[in-house]
Design an enzyme around this catalytic site. Structure first.
Site, short mmCIF file in Angstrom:
data_model
loop_
_atom_site.label_atom_id
_atom_site.label_comp_id
_atom_site.label_asym_id
_atom_site.label_seq_id
_atom_site.Cartn_x
_atom_site.Cartn_y
_atom_site.Cartn_z
N HIS A 193 0.84 -1.19 0.00
CA HIS A 193 0.00 0.00 0.00
C HIS A 193 0.88 1.24 0.00
O HIS A 193 1.95 1.26 0.60
CB HIS A 193 -0.92 -0.01 1.23
N GLU A 227 -11.89 -6.71 3.55
CA GLU A 227 -11.98 -5.29 3.91
C GLU A 227 -10.78 -4.57 3.28
O GLU A 227 -9.64 -4.82 3.66
CB GLU A 227 -11.97 -5.10 5.43
N LEU A 228 -11.03 -3.68 2.35
CA LEU A 228 -9.98 -3.05 1.57
C LEU A 228 -8.96 -2.35 2.46
O LEU A 228 -9.30 -1.50 3.28
CB LEU A 228 -10.61 -2.03 0.60
N ASP A 229 -7.68 -2.73 2.29
CA ASP A 229 -6.55 -2.13 2.99
C ASP A 229 -6.66 -2.24 4.52
O ASP A 229 -6.11 -1.42 5.25
CB ASP A 229 -6.38 -0.65 2.60
N GLU A 230 -7.37 -3.25 5.00
CA GLU A 230 -7.53 -3.44 6.44
C GLU A 230 -6.93 -4.75 6.93
O GLU A 230 -7.12 -5.12 8.08
CB GLU A 230 -9.03 -3.40 6.81
#
Length: 286
Positions: A193, A227-230
């Site tokens: 990320h 869960e996006l970017d979690e």
């Protein structure tokens, strides 16, 4: 250096007294000689984590695995065992920005990343990467739009399965994977990320950061979840910036951070140093 006859065991189980002694005694009884050991007891979750490297003169993986099965049940243990000479197969997914892909290919070619590349999958044609040496590496062009997303993800899933891929790396792959596929790849899909999470989401993150006058920028490598970017974080790094840095400066600095964070994450994963601990990780650094 990979030495024949070396094995790595990772495990987690409910914490209690005597685990280290029990594991050590079991391996000794099987003829194993421990040459490296790291452990961690999580007081919050009550779980114990351990990574051991040991030598076995017989080099009999099946016998070691069979011996561990019964032993592990007595400790309610989750475990993995790997012959260190066995290289993992890694599938690399990439979009237009190819700096992470270029860095991985270089480190792989010089032997820094001991793995086999199962293939490169991109949502841009091969000509986009004509300056990269992809000789001998299977390349798959899977263009994605709102009408083809489900179909192309089915092809992606099949390629991962058919190639015997052990680990999927999103090397700045800018397409969102479905919840179904992320669940199927749980614990074996890594994303890099563009920020020190939590951070700026959506388009043009470095421009958002510039407008907010950030003083630190960074990158985060994490396991991919629905869960996006979690997902559980594996590795992070940062660099200090100033008011004089332009958005282009931040992009340049950010590319460098992303490359080194992803490379460190790959080295850790390939050497069995990353263990899942619920929504976070235990990382045994060398």
């Amino acid at each position: 250096m990979i030495i024949p006859g070396q094995f790595v065991l990772t495990l987690s189980c409910p914490d209690r007294a005597g685990i280290v002694a029990a594991v050590s005694n079991h391996l000794a009884a099987q003829g194993g000689n421990i040459i490296e050991a790291q452990q961690f007891g999580d007081a919050e979750t009550g779980r114990f984590f351990m990574r051991l490297v040991f030598e076995d003169a017989e080099r009999d993986f099946a016998a070691l695995e069979q011996g561990l099965e019964g032993f592990a049940k007595s400790l309610a243990m989750q475990w993995t065992l790997r012959n260190r000479a066995q290289r993992r197969r890694v599938m690399l997914l990439v979009s237009k920005f190819d700096h992470c892909l270029a860095d991985i290919l270089y480190r792989w070619r010089i032997g820094e990343l001991p793995m086999d590349i199962a293939g490169v999958i991109a949502n841009h044609p091969r000509e986009t990467y004509r300056h990269l040496d992809l000789d001998g590496i299977p390349f798959h062009y899977l263009p994605v739009d709102k009408n083809s997303r489900a179909e192309q993800e089915g092809v992606l899933d099949a390629l991962i399965e058919q190639s015997g891929t052990d680990l999927v790396v999103l090397a700045r792959y800018m397409q969102i994977l479905s919840s179904e596929l992320t669940r199927k790849l749980a614990g074996r899909c890594i994303n890099i990320h563009h920020s020190f999470l939590p951070g700026f989401k959506g388009a043009r993150p470095y421009h958002q950061a510039y407008r907010r006058g950030v003083k630190l920028i960074g990158a985060t490598a994490h396991f991919v979840t629905a869960e996006l970017d979690e997902g559980p974080i594996i590795e992070q790094d940062i660099e200090r910036v100033t008011h004089a840095d332009t958005p282009e400066d931040l992009i340049r600095i950010g590319r460098d951070i992303e490359r080194r964070v992803l490379a460190r994450t790959l080295r850790l994963y390939l050497d069995d140093r990353v263990l899942l601990n619920g929504g976070k990780t235990v990382v045994f650094h060398s």
